[in-house]
Design a protein around this motif. Structure first.
Motif, PDB file in Angstrom:
ATOM      1  N   UNK A 151       0.814  -1.206   0.000  1.00  0.00           N
ATOM      2  CA  UNK A 151       0.000   0.000   0.000  1.00  0.00           C
ATOM      3  C   UNK A 151       0.852   1.262   0.000  1.00  0.00           C
ATOM      4  N   UNK A 152       2.003   1.206   0.643  1.00  0.00           N
ATOM      5  CA  UNK A 152       2.858   2.391   0.693  1.00  0.00           C
ATOM      6  C   UNK A 152       3.279   2.822  -0.700  1.00  0.00           C
ATOM      7  N   UNK A 153       3.598   1.872  -1.576  1.00  0.00           N
ATOM      8  CA  UNK A 153       3.997   2.218  -2.938  1.00  0.00           C
ATOM      9  C   UNK A 153       2.871   2.907  -3.688  1.00  0.00           C
ATOM     10  N   UNK A 154       1.656   2.383  -3.530  1.00  0.00           N
ATOM     11  CA  UNK A 154       0.515   2.999  -4.199  1.00  0.00           C
ATOM     12  C   UNK A 154       0.337   4.438  -3.726  1.00  0.00           C
ATOM     13  N   UNK A 155       0.486   4.656  -2.457  1.00  0.00           N
ATOM     14  CA  UNK A 155       0.346   5.999  -1.904  1.00  0.00           C
ATOM     15  C   UNK A 155       1.374   6.944  -2.512  1.00  0.00           C
ATOM     16  N   UNK A 156       2.600   6.503  -2.616  1.00  0.00           N
ATOM     17  CA  UNK A 156       3.644   7.352  -3.202  1.00  0.00           C
ATOM     18  C   UNK A 156       3.363   7.603  -4.682  1.00  0.00           C
ATOM     19  N   UNK A 157       2.891   6.565  -5.398  1.00  0.00           N
ATOM     20  CA  UNK A 157       2.569   6.741  -6.809  1.00  0.00           C
ATOM     21  C   UNK A 157       1.443   7.755  -6.972  1.00  0.00           C
ATOM     22  N   UNK A 158       0.423   7.693  -6.148  1.00  0.00           N
ATOM     23  CA  UNK A 158      -0.678   8.659  -6.208  1.00  0.00           C
ATOM     24  C   UNK A 158      -0.153  10.071  -5.950  1.00  0.00           C
ATOM     25  N   UNK A 159       0.786  10.219  -5.039  1.00  0.00           N
ATOM     26  CA  UNK A 159       1.393  11.528  -4.768  1.00  0.00           C
ATOM     27  C   UNK A 159       2.143  12.046  -5.990  1.00  0.00           C
ATOM     28  N   UNK A 160       2.877  11.165  -6.649  1.00  0.00           N
ATOM     29  CA  UNK A 160       3.625  11.561  -7.847  1.00  0.00           C
ATOM     30  C   UNK A 160       2.657  12.015  -8.933  1.00  0.00           C
ATOM     31  N   UNK A 161       1.612  11.227  -9.186  1.00  0.00           N
ATOM     32  CA  UNK A 161       0.633  11.594 -10.204  1.00  0.00           C
ATOM     33  C   UNK A 161      -0.047  12.918  -9.871  1.00  0.00           C
ATOM     34  N   UNK A 162      -0.399  13.105  -8.615  1.00  0.00           N
ATOM     35  CA  UNK A 162      -1.074  14.342  -8.201  1.00  0.00           C
ATOM     36  C   UNK A 162      -0.169  15.549  -8.386  1.00  0.00           C
ATOM     37  N   UNK A 163       1.129  15.377  -8.171  1.00  0.00           N
ATOM     38  CA  UNK A 163       2.074  16.481  -8.307  1.00  0.00           C
ATOM     39  C   UNK A 163       2.354  16.879  -9.741  1.00  0.00           C
ATOM     40  N   UNK A 164       2.071  16.005 -10.676  1.00  0.00           N
ATOM     41  CA  UNK A 164       2.345  16.302 -12.078  1.00  0.00           C
ATOM     42  C   UNK A 164       1.356  17.285 -12.678  1.00  0.00           C
ATOM     43  N   UNK A 165       0.166  17.311 -12.196  1.00  0.00           N
ATOM     44  CA  UNK A 165      -0.858  18.163 -12.783  1.00  0.00           C
ATOM     45  C   UNK A 165      -1.397  17.545 -14.056  1.00  0.00           C
ATOM     46  N   UNK A 166      -2.428  18.119 -14.592  1.00  0.00           N
ATOM     47  CA  UNK A 166      -3.045  17.591 -15.805  1.00  0.00           C
ATOM     48  C   UNK A 166      -2.454  18.214 -17.048  1.00  0.00           C
ATOM     49  N   UNK A 167      -2.890  17.737 -18.194  1.00  0.00           N
ATOM     50  CA  UNK A 167      -2.409  18.307 -19.456  1.00  0.00           C
ATOM     51  C   UNK A 167      -2.933  19.724 -19.645  1.00  0.00           C
ATOM     52  N   UNK A 168      -2.226  20.499 -20.441  1.00  0.00           N
ATOM     53  CA  UNK A 168      -2.638  21.876 -20.705  1.00  0.00           C
ATOM     54  C   UNK A 168      -3.900  21.878 -21.563  1.00  0.00           C
ATOM     55  N   UNK A 169      -4.538  23.012 -21.631  1.00  0.00           N
ATOM     56  CA  UNK A 169      -5.759  23.142 -22.433  1.00  0.00           C
ATOM     57  C   UNK A 169      -5.453  22.885 -23.903  1.00  0.00           C
ATOM     58  N   UNK A 170      -4.306  23.334 -24.386  1.00  0.00           N
ATOM     59  CA  UNK A 170      -3.969  23.117 -25.791  1.00  0.00           C
ATOM     60  C   UNK A 170      -3.710  21.638 -26.072  1.00  0.00           C
ATOM     61  N   UNK A 171      -3.082  20.937 -25.130  1.00  0.00           N
ATOM     62  CA  UNK A 171      -2.861  19.501 -25.289  1.00  0.00           C
ATOM     63  C   UNK A 171      -4.185  18.767 -25.299  1.00  0.00           C
ATOM     64  N   UNK A 172      -5.078  19.144 -24.403  1.00  0.00           N
ATOM     65  CA  UNK A 172      -6.404  18.529 -24.371  1.00  0.00           C
ATOM     66  C   UNK A 172      -7.144  18.748 -25.685  1.00  0.00           C
ATOM     67  N   UNK A 173      -7.037  19.960 -26.255  1.00  0.00           N
ATOM     68  CA  UNK A 173      -7.722  20.276 -27.509  1.00  0.00           C
ATOM     69  C   UNK A 173      -7.196  19.406 -28.650  1.00  0.00           C
ATOM     70  N   UNK A 174      -5.888  19.211 -28.702  1.00  0.00           N
ATOM     71  CA  UNK A 174      -5.290  18.369 -29.746  1.00  0.00           C
ATOM     72  C   UNK A 174      -5.773  16.929 -29.602  1.00  0.00           C
ATOM     73  N   UNK A 175      -5.793  16.424 -28.386  1.00  0.00           N
ATOM     74  CA  UNK A 175      -6.250  15.057 -28.141  1.00  0.00           C
ATOM     75  C   UNK A 175      -7.718  14.919 -28.534  1.00  0.00           C
ATOM     76  N   UNK A 176      -8.531  15.889 -28.186  1.00  0.00           N
ATOM     77  CA  UNK A 176      -9.952  15.848 -28.539  1.00  0.00           C
ATOM     78  C   UNK A 176     -10.149  15.855 -30.054  1.00  0.00           C
ATOM     79  N   UNK A 177      -9.341  16.631 -30.780  1.00  0.00           N
ATOM     80  CA  UNK A 177      -9.428  16.648 -32.238  1.00  0.00           C
ATOM     81  C   UNK A 177      -9.040  15.291 -32.819  1.00  0.00           C
TER      82      UNK A 177
END
Length: 106
Positions: free
Chosen positions: A1-27
């Protein structure tokens, strides 16, 4: 469980894709959906479309899933030809409100 917790922290710290990246993916996803819809409307399997294009079924699958990489105009022209359609590129001064059988990217 400790590894999962650290992985969730890493993912949370990265932030999401930018609006322009999201727009390209949606297209890309919208274009993939359009290719899928036109293929199904034409009554073709992925394998049949691939044979018409001189490629493999996995290429068609990748295109329909959004490509992963930007779709090249020559590839899209081959898709159109395989579907007995035309590929039209346009640089109008003003965009129409709705494009039939198209994906608006700008």
């Amino acid at each position: 469980m400790a590894n999962r917790s650290r992985w969730e922290d890493v993912k949370a710290g990265r932030g999401g894709p930018s609006a322009s990246t999201r727009a390209v993916v949606e297209q890309d996803l919208a274009l993939g959906q359009l290719i899928h819809d036109l293929r199904v409307q034409a009554g073709l399997s992925q394998r049949e479309l691939a044979e018409r294009m001189g490629t493999t079924q996995s290429v068609i699958s990748r295109l329909e899933e959004g490509g992963g990489a930007r779709n090249r105009i020559d590839t899209l022209a081959r898709v159109a030809s395989g579907l007995n359609r035309h590929l039209v590129l346009s640089f109008p001064a003003e965009l129409p409100s709705r494009l039939h059988d198209a994906v608006q990217v700008a």
